[in-house]
Each structure stands twice: as structure tokens, then as C-alpha cells.
Design an enzyme around this catalytic site. Structure first.
Site, mmCIF file in Angstrom:
data_model
loop_
_atom_site.group_PDB
_atom_site.id
_atom_site.type_symbol
_atom_site.label_atom_id
_atom_site.label_comp_id
_atom_site.label_asym_id
_atom_site.label_seq_id
_atom_site.Cartn_x
_atom_site.Cartn_y
_atom_site.Cartn_z
ATOM 1 N N GLY A 16 0.825 -1.205 0.000
ATOM 2 C CA GLY A 16 0.000 0.000 0.000
ATOM 3 C C GLY A 16 0.854 1.248 0.000
ATOM 4 C CB ALA A 20 4.194 9.090 5.819
ATOM 5 C CB THR A 22 5.832 2.775 -0.435
ATOM 6 O OG1 THR A 22 5.741 3.930 -1.262
ATOM 7 C CG2 THR A 22 5.211 1.592 -1.156
ATOM 8 C CB VAL A 23 3.108 -0.380 3.613
ATOM 9 C CG1 VAL A 23 3.225 -1.638 4.474
ATOM 10 C CG2 VAL A 23 2.819 0.830 4.493
ATOM 11 C CE LYS A 36 3.847 4.731 6.502
ATOM 12 N NZ LYS A 36 2.524 4.992 7.070
ATOM 13 C CG ASP A 130 -3.155 10.836 11.072
ATOM 14 O OD1 ASP A 130 -4.207 11.490 10.993
ATOM 15 O OD2 ASP A 130 -2.547 10.419 10.082
#
Length: 415
Positions: A16, A20, A22-23, A36, A130
Site C-alpha cells: 500500500g 508518508a 510506501t508499505v 514502511k 492521527d
């Protein structure tokens, strides 16, 4: 394409993307992991890298069954990465988009799990900042809980705090996603644990209703509603559950529950929610102007309606970010200018947009006003036709008299 992350990890495929970074699905010495990888511009910021290193102990020490644990932090050349536990499942946003809203029992069970995770984090002095559906992962391999809910885990701890540095935000920026921001954040106060409670209560409202209590339209309008509007009731849920939501959405941080209290009281509600179907409510109609400026014709029509009825309707939310365009971006760390006190105080206090039962048209809604305009246009046209017909009849009657027409002929020429 696989890539090496430091000396111990390999990133194999993308799972995903976020604002911030990309995983990746990766592999480490102890098996599969989630990696991450932060954006290159973040990785090249030496101050930010230093902040990550300083927070390493706190991030690695945050362990709880409902928190996605950070296993390692990698700083290698242009790579800055968090190595985390791999959760086999999906995020809560994906499920919400698929189902629109959840049954109350499942929604409350998921939020109670997240509250447990927050309680552990707050006890360790860590504020998430968040909380939103994108940052809640559902473990599809875990045991099913009340309402068939999969175990929920909160992820991305520490990211907002690390990225929110004075260099990046100065005094004119705030970090977070507009729909979930607590009023004190909008007003520029430092974030405490209570901001996570407010955001989590917003998530619960969204799971039940299918929309957030203050969302919709211009981001500036959303910020204003957090500060000036009160949440309106959702029909069909027990009063005790509603009072919990109201308390956790209080404008004053001190009035909200602590995370541990919220988790315990939500679980007390589960027996009364068993078997309850998802709520059947429609999202409130957007007020004029919330999605951008009104067309001149619509504005003129609204003004004529106000003159006819004596009721002046508010034009909707007033943007707090001058010159900004409507933005539906829900990514993490959306930067936005903090509105000044004069902007927050400007205009009348906002009127809450009331959810209603499905299929019920709310007086004053956009559809209601459109229907009223159509009725007025129809009546206006009919009136013009009637006046024209009467005038034509009178003309024919006069012409008939001049030509010696009989009364029968004059009558037959009248509509």
C-alpha cells in the site's frame, strides 16, 4: 521487484501507499514483516532522521495486542524505514468503503480494541495524533469477536509526531486529517492524549453512520465545524452509547473519557447491541457553498427565496484557508494553515446538519429547495399562460363586437 532495506531485510512487493511513504511486504531474519519505507524527501532530512533515532526506544518499546509493533528502524543511505509486524488482513477504511456502515456491535467491538491500544500508548507517554480508519488494521487470521469483528490493531504510531517538526510546520501548520481533528488542534493548542479520544469517537460515529460528524465540503469548513458545531444524534442507537460518543466528542479536552475508561464502557454496551442491524440513515445534504462558490443563478434564487419567506439561510461553511480549493484527500499528515481567532469567530454559529431516516426529505435541503423552485416556476408559467389567454379573449371579444359578432360567437372565442 525486490530491494534490500539495510543489511537484514528485503522488500518484495508493495502492499500500500500513503502520504508518508510506501508499505512493503518484506522478509527479515525472523520471517515475514511489513516495511514502511518513508518518502525520499523525508529520508534526506537529517533533522527528521535524528528525530527517528531519538524516538527509537519509545517506538520499539510500544507493545500491545492491539498495536502494530515496530521491530526495527533502518537508516541506510537514502532509505529510512520502519520494520513492523505483518498483519494479515485489511484496513478499516477498506471495509468501510465496502460495507458503507457496520452493525453497531461490530463497530463498538473494533473501537474498543483500538481504545485498549491507545490506553497502553498513552500510559507510555505516546500520543498517536492521527487516529482514523486508514490506520486501523483488521487481523483476518485472528479470532472473531462480538458481531463477527476481526481483532483491530492501531498502526503508524509516532509518524505524525516525528514528521510534525517546527521546521516543517512552523506556527502556521497543523498535522492530521481534517475529519478527525480535535478542536484544540484547530485552535493551535499542543496535542495531548485527549485528541486521540476525539478522533476515535469520530471513527465510531463514522462506522455507525457511514459519514463523519463534521466532515464534507471544503477542508476549512470542516475545521470550523469542529470548533463551532455540536454533534447531532444518530437515530436508532441506545442512549447510553450515544452519551459515550457525545462525551468523547466534547469540545473541552478535560471532559472526554480516558482511553481505558472508553474501552471498558464500550464493552459494557456490547450485550445490548447483539443482533442489531446497521443504522438506516442518510448523509445530511451539503449546504449551499460548502463544495465551492454558488453559481450566480443559484445565489439569486436563494436571495429571492429569502425575500419571499423572510428566512435567510446560511450559505454554508466559510473557508478558513483563503484561496484553497475543495480537497477530499484523506491521506495522513495533511498540512493546513491554523485559522486565526477572528476567522473562527466570523459569521453566525454554524447550524448542525441533521442526519435523518433514509428516504425522508429534510425541509430546507438542497432537494427540497429544488422541488420548491420547480413548483414556483410551474405556477409562474401557468399564471403567464392564464393572463395571456384572458387578454386574447378580451381582444377577440372586442373584435367580435366591432364586426357585429353574436354573443354566442364571442363566448366561443373565450377560453
Amino acid at each position: 521487484m525486490a530491494r534490500k532495506i539495510g543489511s537484514r531485510y528485503t522488500a518484495n512487493q508493495i502492499l500500500g501507499r500513503g502520504s508518508a511513504g510506501t508499505v512493503w511486504l518484506g522478509e527479515g531474519p525472523d520471517g515475514p514483516v511489513a516495511i514502511k519505507l518513508l518518502r525520499e524527501d523525508l529520508a534526506s532530512d537529517q533533522e527528521l532522521v535524528g528525530r527517528f533515532v531519538q524516538e527509537r526506544t519509545a517506538l520499539l518499546g510500544l507493545e500491545h495486542p492491539h498495536i502494530v509493533s515496530v521491530r526495527d528502524l533502518v537508516v541506510d543511505g537514502n532509505d529510512l524505514a520502519l520494520v513492523m509486524d505483518l498483519v494479515r488482513g485489511t484496513d478499516l477504511r477498506t471495509r468501510l468503503e465496502r460495507e458503507r456502515r457496520l452493525a453497531p456491535e461490530a463497530a463498538v467491538a473494533i473501537v474498543a480494541d483500538v481504545a485498549d491500544g491507545l490506553a497502553a500508548a498513552h500510559a507510555a507517554g505516546v500520543v498517536h495524533r492521527d487516529v482514523k480508519p486508514e490506520n486501523v488494521l483488521l487481523d483476518m487470521q485472528g479470532p472473531l469477536g462480538p458481531g463477527g469483528a476481526h481483532p483491530a490493531l492501531l498502526t503508524d504510531f509516532g509518524i505524525a509526531k516525528l514528521i510534525d517538526s517546527p521546521k516543517r510546520t512552523r506556527a502556521t501548520k497543523i498535522i492530521g486529517t481534517p475529519d478527525y481533528l480535535a478542536p484544540e488542534i484547530v485552535e493551535g493548542l499542543p496535542p495531548r492524549a485527549a485528541v486521540d479520544i476525539y478522533a476515535l469517537a469520530t471513527v465510531l460515529y463514522e462506522l455507525l453512520a457511514g459519514f463523519t460528524p463534521f466532515g464534507g465540503g471544503h477542508p476549512g469548513a470542516v475545521l470550523r465545524r469542529h470548533v463551532t458545531e455540536t454533534v447531532v444524534p444518530l437515530p436508532g442507537i441506545p442512549d447510553e452509547l450515544w452519551q459515550l460518543i457525545v462525551q468523547c466528542l466534547a469540545k473541552a479536552p478535560a471532559s472526554r473519557l480516558r482511553a481505558s475508561e472508553l474501552a471498558a464502557r464500550l464493552r459494557e454496551q456490547l450485550p445490548s447491541l447483539a443482533g442489531m442491524a446497521p443504522l438506516d440513515v442518510d448523509e445530511p445534504d451539503a449546504e449551499p457553498g460548502e463544495d465551492g462558490p454558488e453559481p450566480p443563478a443559484a445565489e439569486s434564487e436563494r436571495e429571492r427565496e429569502a425575500e419571499d419567506t423572510g428566512v435567510v439561510r446560511r450559505r454554508g461553511a466559510v473557508p478558513l484557508v483563503p484561496g484553497a480549493k475543495p480537497d477530499s484527500n484523506r491521506d495522513t499528515h495533511t498540512s493546513m494553515r491554523v485559522p486565526g481567532p477572528d476567522e473562527l469567530a466570523g459569521g453566525a454559529r454554524g447550524t448542525a446538519r441533521v442526519p435523518r431516516a433514509s428516504g425522508v426529505r429534510r425541509p430546507g435541503s438542497a432537494r427540497h429547495r429544488a422541488a420548491a423552485r420547480r413548483r414556483r416556476v410551474t405556477l409562474g408559467v401557468a399564471g403567464v399562460v392564464l393572463v395571456a389567454a384572458i387578454g386574447a379573449g378580451a381582444w377577440w371579444a372586442t373584435s367580435g363586437d366591432d364586426a357585429g359578432a353574436t354573443p354566442r360567437e364571442t363566448t366561443s372565442s373565450t377560453p
